[in-house]
Design a protein around this motif. Structure first.
Motif, PDB file in Angstrom:
ATOM      1  N   ARG A  68       0.829  -1.221   0.000  1.00 26.52           N
ATOM      2  CA  ARG A  68       0.000   0.000   0.000  1.00 26.52           C
ATOM      3  C   ARG A  68       0.858   1.263   0.000  1.00 26.52           C
ATOM      4  N   SER A  69       2.067   1.169   0.548  1.00 25.73           N
ATOM      5  CA  SER A  69       2.941   2.343   0.579  1.00 25.73           C
ATOM      6  C   SER A  69       3.690   2.534  -0.729  1.00 25.73           C
ATOM      7  N   GLY A  70       3.480   1.625  -1.684  1.00 27.30           N
ATOM      8  CA  GLY A  70       4.067   1.795  -3.007  1.00 27.30           C
ATOM      9  C   GLY A  70       5.289   0.942  -3.295  1.00 27.30           C
ATOM     10  N   SER A  71       5.668   0.089  -2.386  1.00 27.53           N
ATOM     11  CA  SER A  71       6.820  -0.791  -2.632  1.00 27.53           C
ATOM     12  C   SER A  71       6.484  -1.794  -3.728  1.00 27.53           C
ATOM     13  N   SER A  72       7.490  -2.140  -4.512  1.00 30.73           N
ATOM     14  CA  SER A  72       7.271  -3.146  -5.548  1.00 30.73           C
ATOM     15  C   SER A  72       7.183  -4.527  -4.891  1.00 30.73           C
ATOM     16  N   ALA A  73       6.556  -5.447  -5.603  1.00 30.35           N
ATOM     17  CA  ALA A  73       6.382  -6.797  -5.064  1.00 30.35           C
ATOM     18  C   ALA A  73       7.727  -7.443  -4.771  1.00 30.35           C
ATOM     19  N   SER A  74       8.719  -7.265  -5.634  1.00 31.54           N
ATOM     20  CA  SER A  74      10.027  -7.883  -5.390  1.00 31.54           C
ATOM     21  C   SER A  74      10.713  -7.271  -4.170  1.00 31.54           C
ATOM     22  N   ASP A  75      10.546  -5.953  -3.954  1.00 29.84           N
ATOM     23  CA  ASP A  75      11.093  -5.327  -2.743  1.00 29.84           C
ATOM     24  C   ASP A  75      10.397  -5.859  -1.493  1.00 29.84           C
ATOM     25  N   VAL A  76       9.089  -6.063  -1.597  1.00 29.00           N
ATOM     26  CA  VAL A  76       8.329  -6.588  -0.461  1.00 29.00           C
ATOM     27  C   VAL A  76       8.808  -7.985  -0.096  1.00 29.00           C
ATOM     28  N   VAL A  77       9.051  -8.821  -1.107  1.00 30.28           N
ATOM     29  CA  VAL A  77       9.548 -10.174  -0.844  1.00 30.28           C
ATOM     30  C   VAL A  77      10.854 -10.095  -0.064  1.00 30.28           C
ATOM     31  N   ASP A  78      11.769  -9.237  -0.512  1.00 29.37           N
ATOM     32  CA  ASP A  78      13.063  -9.107   0.174  1.00 29.37           C
ATOM     33  C   ASP A  78      12.894  -8.619   1.607  1.00 29.37           C
ATOM     34  N   LYS A  79      11.994  -7.679   1.824  1.00 29.45           N
ATOM     35  CA  LYS A  79      11.813  -7.113   3.164  1.00 29.45           C
ATOM     36  C   LYS A  79      11.142  -8.084   4.125  1.00 29.45           C
ATOM     37  N   VAL A  80      10.085  -8.757   3.688  1.00 32.05           N
ATOM     38  CA  VAL A  80       9.390  -9.671   4.609  1.00 32.05           C
ATOM     39  C   VAL A  80      10.187 -10.953   4.844  1.00 32.05           C
ATOM     40  N   ALA A  81      11.078 -11.300   3.920  1.00 28.24           N
ATOM     41  CA  ALA A  81      11.904 -12.499   4.106  1.00 28.24           C
ATOM     42  C   ALA A  81      12.883 -12.343   5.261  1.00 28.24           C
ATOM     43  N   GLY A  82      13.157 -11.118   5.667  1.00 30.31           N
ATOM     44  CA  GLY A  82      14.119 -10.895   6.732  1.00 30.31           C
ATOM     45  C   GLY A  82      13.520 -10.487   8.060  1.00 30.31           C
ATOM     46  N   LEU A  83      12.223 -10.728   8.264  1.00 32.13           N
ATOM     47  CA  LEU A  83      11.562 -10.259   9.485  1.00 32.13           C
ATOM     48  C   LEU A  83      12.088 -10.899  10.753  1.00 32.13           C
ATOM     49  N   ASN A  84      12.198 -12.198  10.792  1.00 32.71           N
ATOM     50  CA  ASN A  84      12.662 -12.888  12.002  1.00 32.71           C
ATOM     51  C   ASN A  84      13.300 -14.209  11.616  1.00 32.71           C
ATOM     52  N   SER A  85      13.719 -14.963  12.592  1.00 25.92           N
ATOM     53  CA  SER A  85      14.461 -16.191  12.310  1.00 25.92           C
ATOM     54  C   SER A  85      13.661 -17.185  11.476  1.00 25.92           C
ATOM     55  N   ILE A  86      12.350 -17.242  11.687  1.00 30.38           N
ATOM     56  CA  ILE A  86      11.537 -18.185  10.907  1.00 30.38           C
ATOM     57  C   ILE A  86      11.440 -17.719   9.458  1.00 30.38           C
ATOM     58  N   SER A  87      11.077 -16.444   9.249  1.00 29.24           N
ATOM     59  CA  SER A  87      10.890 -15.974   7.878  1.00 29.24           C
ATOM     60  C   SER A  87      12.199 -15.988   7.089  1.00 29.24           C
ATOM     61  N   LYS A  88      13.326 -15.790   7.759  1.00 25.62           N
ATOM     62  CA  LYS A  88      14.621 -15.838   7.073  1.00 25.62           C
ATOM     63  C   LYS A  88      14.916 -17.231   6.543  1.00 25.62           C
ATOM     64  N   LEU A  89      14.347 -18.254   7.172  1.00 23.52           N
ATOM     65  CA  LEU A  89      14.617 -19.633   6.777  1.00 23.52           C
ATOM     66  C   LEU A  89      13.630 -20.180   5.755  1.00 23.52           C
ATOM     67  N   LEU A  90      12.524 -19.470   5.514  1.00 23.26           N
ATOM     68  CA  LEU A  90      11.543 -19.966   4.543  1.00 23.26           C
ATOM     69  C   LEU A  90      12.117 -19.871   3.139  1.00 23.26           C
ATOM     70  N   PRO A  91      11.831 -20.847   2.294  1.00 28.39           N
ATOM     71  CA  PRO A  91      12.291 -20.765   0.904  1.00 28.39           C
ATOM     72  C   PRO A  91      11.689 -19.537   0.216  1.00 28.39           C
TER      73      PRO A  91
END
Length: 113
Positions: A68-91
């Motif tokens: 909603r803030s205008g981030s591209s989908a690929s940027d969002v993937v990179d940002k949410v992939a690094g949220l915490n130890s679990i999300s960092k390990l998800l494929p």
């Protein structure tokens, strides 16, 4: 299943933390490579399934806010992939699937994955 030391199939399970296998023939002990009940293996770590699902829900919410803030989908993937130890390990494919869910919920494209 067989003993990695002698090949015997006469194996018992030893309760405890971690769960261990015991060869009744040679006495060899080794840790079970199966997750404990209610746990899932993410990377090399076991997490309770409720922690994994809570992380995924958090990822969807944050992905929606970023989209909603205008981030591209690929940027969002990179940002949410690094949220915490679990999300960092998800494929990456799982993170992309979560972002696609956020796109469908929040109705904003933010670009294609």
């Amino acid at each position: 299943m067989s003993c990695p030391k002698c090949g015997s199939h006469d194996i018992s399970i030893m309760a405890g933390e971690p769960i261990m296998f015991l060869c009744k023939k040679c006495g060899n002990q080794w840790p079970a490579s199966i997750p404990r009940p209610g746990y899932v293996k993410v990377g090399e770590t076991q997490y309770h399934w409720t922690e994994v699902e809570a992380t995924k829900e958090k990822m969807i919410t944050i992905a929606g806010e970023l989209l909603r803030s205008g981030s591209s989908a690929s940027d969002v993937v990179d940002k949410v992939a690094g949220l915490n130890s679990i999300s960092k390990l998800l494929p990456r494919e799982e993170v992309e699937r979560i972002v696609k869910i956020a796109i469908s919920i929040y109705g904003t494209g933010g670009g294609q994955l």
